[in-house]
Write an enzyme that holds these catalytic residues in place. Structure first.
Site, PDB file in Angstrom:
ATOM      1  N   ASP A 180       0.846  -1.205   0.000  1.00  0.00           N
ATOM      2  CA  ASP A 180       0.000   0.000   0.000  1.00  0.00           C
ATOM      3  C   ASP A 180       0.881   1.255   0.000  1.00  0.00           C
ATOM      4  O   ASP A 180       0.658   2.182  -0.787  1.00  0.00           O
ATOM      5  CB  ASP A 180      -0.898   0.050   1.250  1.00  0.00           C
ATOM      6  CG  ASP A 180      -1.852  -1.134   1.386  1.00  0.00           C
ATOM      7  OD1 ASP A 180      -3.065  -0.942   1.302  1.00  0.00           O
ATOM      8  OD2 ASP A 180      -1.370  -2.269   1.581  1.00  0.00           O
ATOM      9  N   GLU A 239      -5.414   7.255   0.472  1.00  0.00           N
ATOM     10  CA  GLU A 239      -5.820   6.554   1.701  1.00  0.00           C
ATOM     11  C   GLU A 239      -4.743   6.534   2.790  1.00  0.00           C
ATOM     12  O   GLU A 239      -5.048   6.728   3.965  1.00  0.00           O
ATOM     13  CB  GLU A 239      -6.209   5.097   1.369  1.00  0.00           C
ATOM     14  CG  GLU A 239      -6.645   4.349   2.633  1.00  0.00           C
ATOM     15  CD  GLU A 239      -6.994   2.878   2.431  1.00  0.00           C
ATOM     16  OE1 GLU A 239      -6.890   2.376   1.302  1.00  0.00           O
ATOM     17  OE2 GLU A 239      -7.361   2.249   3.432  1.00  0.00           O
ATOM     18  N   ASP A 247      -6.531   4.983  -4.107  1.00  0.00           N
ATOM     19  CA  ASP A 247      -6.518   3.846  -3.184  1.00  0.00           C
ATOM     20  C   ASP A 247      -5.412   2.924  -3.698  1.00  0.00           C
ATOM     21  O   ASP A 247      -5.575   2.235  -4.698  1.00  0.00           O
ATOM     22  CB  ASP A 247      -7.880   3.126  -3.191  1.00  0.00           C
ATOM     23  CG  ASP A 247      -7.992   2.152  -2.029  1.00  0.00           C
ATOM     24  OD1 ASP A 247      -6.939   1.736  -1.512  1.00  0.00           O
ATOM     25  OD2 ASP A 247      -9.129   1.811  -1.663  1.00  0.00           O
ATOM     26  N   ILE A 266      -3.951   0.192  -2.635  1.00  0.00           N
ATOM     27  CA  ILE A 266      -4.447  -1.193  -2.723  1.00  0.00           C
ATOM     28  C   ILE A 266      -5.852  -1.168  -2.135  1.00  0.00           C
ATOM     29  O   ILE A 266      -6.030  -0.906  -0.950  1.00  0.00           O
ATOM     30  CB  ILE A 266      -3.581  -2.200  -1.930  1.00  0.00           C
ATOM     31  CG1 ILE A 266      -2.181  -2.307  -2.544  1.00  0.00           C
ATOM     32  CG2 ILE A 266      -4.268  -3.582  -1.937  1.00  0.00           C
ATOM     33  CD1 ILE A 266      -1.295  -3.372  -1.887  1.00  0.00           C
ATOM     34  N   ASP A 267      -6.836  -1.392  -2.978  1.00  0.00           N
ATOM     35  CA  ASP A 267      -8.195  -1.524  -2.484  1.00  0.00           C
ATOM     36  C   ASP A 267      -8.455  -3.015  -2.337  1.00  0.00           C
ATOM     37  O   ASP A 267      -8.152  -3.794  -3.237  1.00  0.00           O
ATOM     38  CB  ASP A 267      -9.182  -0.901  -3.483  1.00  0.00           C
ATOM     39  CG  ASP A 267     -10.605  -1.013  -2.989  1.00  0.00           C
ATOM     40  OD1 ASP A 267     -10.834  -0.799  -1.774  1.00  0.00           O
ATOM     41  OD2 ASP A 267     -11.499  -1.314  -3.801  1.00  0.00           O
ATOM     42  N   THR A 319      -7.264  -4.615   0.633  1.00  0.00           N
ATOM     43  CA  THR A 319      -6.016  -5.091   1.250  1.00  0.00           C
ATOM     44  C   THR A 319      -6.203  -6.498   1.828  1.00  0.00           C
ATOM     45  O   THR A 319      -5.302  -7.334   1.753  1.00  0.00           O
ATOM     46  CB  THR A 319      -5.548  -4.105   2.343  1.00  0.00           C
ATOM     47  OG1 THR A 319      -5.410  -2.816   1.740  1.00  0.00           O
ATOM     48  CG2 THR A 319      -4.206  -4.500   2.923  1.00  0.00           C
ATOM     49  N   SER A 343     -12.656  -5.642  -3.272  1.00  0.00           N
ATOM     50  CA  SER A 343     -12.182  -4.452  -4.007  1.00  0.00           C
ATOM     51  C   SER A 343     -13.094  -3.955  -5.111  1.00  0.00           C
ATOM     52  O   SER A 343     -14.144  -4.535  -5.388  1.00  0.00           O
ATOM     53  CB  SER A 343     -10.787  -4.707  -4.608  1.00  0.00           C
ATOM     54  OG  SER A 343     -10.878  -5.383  -5.857  1.00  0.00           O
ATOM     55  N   ARG A 361     -23.789  -3.244  -2.155  1.00  0.00           N
ATOM     56  CA  ARG A 361     -22.982  -2.981  -0.946  1.00  0.00           C
ATOM     57  C   ARG A 361     -23.930  -2.413   0.097  1.00  0.00           C
ATOM     58  O   ARG A 361     -24.354  -1.249  -0.013  1.00  0.00           O
ATOM     59  CB  ARG A 361     -21.861  -1.992  -1.280  1.00  0.00           C
ATOM     60  CG  ARG A 361     -20.839  -1.783  -0.160  1.00  0.00           C
ATOM     61  CD  ARG A 361     -19.757  -0.814  -0.603  1.00  0.00           C
ATOM     62  NE  ARG A 361     -18.633  -0.803   0.305  1.00  0.00           N
ATOM     63  CZ  ARG A 361     -17.592  -1.621   0.224  1.00  0.00           C
ATOM     64  NH1 ARG A 361     -17.504  -2.506  -0.741  1.00  0.00           N
ATOM     65  NH2 ARG A 361     -16.625  -1.555   1.107  1.00  0.00           N
ATOM     66  N   ASP A 369     -12.535   4.575  -2.411  1.00  0.00           N
ATOM     67  CA  ASP A 369     -13.079   3.224  -2.592  1.00  0.00           C
ATOM     68  C   ASP A 369     -14.092   3.161  -3.735  1.00  0.00           C
ATOM     69  O   ASP A 369     -14.552   2.067  -4.084  1.00  0.00           O
ATOM     70  CB  ASP A 369     -13.770   2.740  -1.304  1.00  0.00           C
ATOM     71  CG  ASP A 369     -12.771   2.250  -0.257  1.00  0.00           C
ATOM     72  OD1 ASP A 369     -11.709   1.747  -0.656  1.00  0.00           O
ATOM     73  OD2 ASP A 369     -13.058   2.379   0.953  1.00  0.00           O
TER      74      ASP A 369
HETATM   75  N1  LIG Z   1     -17.399  -1.364   7.971  1.00  0.00           N
HETATM   76  C1  LIG Z   1     -17.125  -1.148   6.687  1.00  0.00           C
HETATM   77  N2  LIG Z   1     -18.142  -1.012   5.795  1.00  0.00           N
HETATM   78  C2  LIG Z   1     -17.878  -0.795   4.478  1.00  0.00           C
HETATM   79  N3  LIG Z   1     -16.612  -0.712   3.974  1.00  0.00           N
HETATM   80  C3  LIG Z   1     -15.584  -0.831   4.811  1.00  0.00           C
HETATM   81  C4  LIG Z   1     -15.767  -1.064   6.207  1.00  0.00           C
HETATM   82  N4  LIG Z   1     -14.538  -1.126   6.781  1.00  0.00           N
HETATM   83  C5  LIG Z   1     -13.623  -0.954   5.790  1.00  0.00           C
HETATM   84  N5  LIG Z   1     -14.248  -0.770   4.601  1.00  0.00           N
HETATM   85  C6  LIG Z   1     -13.673  -0.489   3.284  1.00  0.00           C
HETATM   86  O1  LIG Z   1     -13.879  -1.617   2.444  1.00  0.00           O
HETATM   87  C7  LIG Z   1     -12.855  -1.591   1.480  1.00  0.00           C
HETATM   88  C8  LIG Z   1     -12.753  -2.903   0.781  1.00  0.00           C
HETATM   89  O2  LIG Z   1     -13.969  -3.124   0.116  1.00  0.00           O
HETATM   90  P1  LIG Z   1     -14.431  -4.581  -0.317  1.00  0.00           P
HETATM   91  O3  LIG Z   1     -15.080  -5.220   0.857  1.00  0.00           O
HETATM   92  O4  LIG Z   1     -15.388  -4.261  -1.405  1.00  0.00           O
HETATM   93  O5  LIG Z   1     -13.227  -5.300  -0.768  1.00  0.00           O
HETATM   94  C9  LIG Z   1     -11.642  -1.219   2.276  1.00  0.00           C
HETATM   95  O6  LIG Z   1     -10.692  -0.671   1.401  1.00  0.00           O
HETATM   96  P2  LIG Z   1      -9.107  -0.984   1.647  1.00  0.00           P
HETATM   97  O7  LIG Z   1      -8.911  -2.428   1.457  1.00  0.00           O
HETATM   98  O8  LIG Z   1      -8.507  -0.140   0.583  1.00  0.00           O
HETATM   99  O9  LIG Z   1      -8.790  -0.496   3.020  1.00  0.00           O
HETATM  100  C10 LIG Z   1     -12.191  -0.228   3.309  1.00  0.00           C
HETATM  101  O10 LIG Z   1     -11.980   1.122   2.940  1.00  0.00           O
HETATM  102 MG   LIG Z   2     -10.173   0.676  -0.409  1.00  0.00          MG
HETATM  103 MG   LIG Z   3      -6.666   0.642   0.337  1.00  0.00          MG
HETATM  104 MG   LIG Z   4      -7.344   0.282   3.901  1.00  0.00          MG
END
Ligand SMILES: Nc1ncnc2c1ncn2[C@@H]1O[C@H](COP(=O)(O)O)[C@@H](OP(=O)(O)O)[C@H]1O
Ligand SMILES: [Mg+2]
Ligand SMILES: [Mg+2]
Ligand SMILES: [Mg+2]
Length: 358
Positions: free
Chosen positions: A46, A69, A136, A138-139, A141, A268, A285, A298
């Protein structure tokens, strides 16, 4: 009218280079994971990807603001020294195998100290005025750590409107017609030429996909959402992480719509890219917690890519995502993305299910 050709070219190359870095971190197997104050993970990948992208943006667009981020705090001082050295080695060692493309990005960073300052250039508060990039690095992670899907995400907003969006998805198949599957293993992504795709869109100019490359940019193909005659035939995507999106609510909404296919869970913004290329149809979502606010990085790139591919992206109320309010989408809850002509039907089902819970 601005064409955004240069912005798109820089964004694609910057994402491609940063994705080379994240891929090499994945294969080094020591990801240097730290826990952030909200208990979410951040890795050397990241930090490294963010440094490379910001450096390329600063070289080309020195006056633009950046909302990213990550912050360099954990890499500063003696405590962060080892992680900092690892990130610096990665950043120093990542180059596109094409001199001209590297030149566009401004080449290598100067020093590990300057790398920290560059990472912290992503601290803009965002807003509704001027040119602002959202990154972002790494989305997903958690998906990255599991060997699942993840995305390197970059978008340019001008006066609060997303104008350019790029998603680098190293673990998605190159082919737009490949069936939608959950995260693939790390070995599969090594099959040269079969995996790794860049999605992009420019407002008013459609959405595209192209194969990932280690050098310059590959040829782009136009993508569209799949026409959906019966909503009951839809394939929907949702998060792998049950803490990010309510899988129970999604199942109830799907059942209301007569959907019988199981959901495809992937991490992601690869979800946005997948429905934009017609590999899936809907992205649901659903908020798990009332107090969670979604972050602009995101969603900004995915929002534009899906809309340019013929889709509609809103929150659970049916309102467009509002990127003008700073670093977060504080006026929106959840995300519902669907082909334009069925979107209102999906929102009806979402409203019924969510109202039934209160
Ligand atoms: N309680 C929550 N509800 C929704 N999204 C959340 C969350 N906690 C973290 N995230 C976000 O969900 C992203 C990942 O989305 P997904 O579930 O679609 O893979 C994370 O991005 P990062 O991985 O960049 O931190 C983070 O920003
Ligand atoms: Mg993200
Ligand atoms: Mg990220
Ligand atoms: Mg993150």
């Amino acid at each position: 009218m601005t064409s955004y050709d240069h912005e798109l070219n820089v964004a694609l190359l910057a994402v491609q280079r940063a994705t080379l870095l994240t891929k090499s971190v994945f294969h080094s197997h020591a990801k240097g994971t730290l826990n952030k104050s909200d208990a979410s993970p951040v890795t050397i990948g990241d930090f490294g990807a963010q440094a490379l992208i910001i450096s390329a943006l600063q070289h080309n667009f020195p006056d633009d603001e950046i909302v990213a981020e990550e912050e360099a705090k954990d890499l500063r001082g003696d405590e962060g020294k080892t992680t900092r050295e690892t990130v610096w080695d990665l950043v120093k060692g990542t180059k596109l195998e094409d001199g001209k493309a590297e030149e566009v990005l401004g080449g290598a960073l100067k020093s590990d100290e300057s790398m920290l300052d560059i990472i912290d250039k992503g601290a803009s508060q965002g807003g509704s005025k001027g040119r602002i990039w959202a990154i972002d690095p790494i989305d997903g992670t958690k998906g990255f750590l599991r060997g699942g899907q993840y995305a390197v995400c970059l978008a340019l907003m001008v006066d609060g409107d997303v104008k350019v969006g790029v998603l680098g998805c190293p673990n998605l198949p190159v082919s737009d017609s490949e069936p939608l599957e959950e995260g693939i293993g790390a070995d599969a992504s090594d099959e040269e030429g079969k995996f790794g795709v860049l999605f992009s869109a420019v407002q008013g100019k459609g959405a595209h996909s192209r194969a990932f490359s280690k050098a310059g940019l590959q040829e782009a193909h136009s993508i569209q959402m799949s026409p959906l005659k019966n909503i009951s035939d839809a394939t929907f995507c949702e998060s792998v992480e049950a803490g990010h999106s309510s899988q129970g609510d999604a199942a109830a909404i799907a059942s209301k719509l007569g959907i019988t296919k199981p959901s495809v869970r992937m991490d992601s913004q690869a979800k946005y890219g997948s429905i934009a290329r017609g590999a899936g149809d809907l992205y649901l979502r659903l908020p798990v917690r009332k107090d969670y606010v979604e972050k602009i990085w995101d969603h900004a790139a995915g929002d534009l890519i899906v809309r340019e591919a013929g889709g509609m992206v809103t929150d659970v109320e049916g309102n467009r995502l509002n990127f003008r309010l700073g670093r977060t989408l504080k006026e929106n809850k959840g995300v519902i993305a669907a082909p334009k002509d069925v979107h209102s039907k999906v929102i009806e089902a979402v409203k019924e299910v969510l109202a039934g819970k209160q």
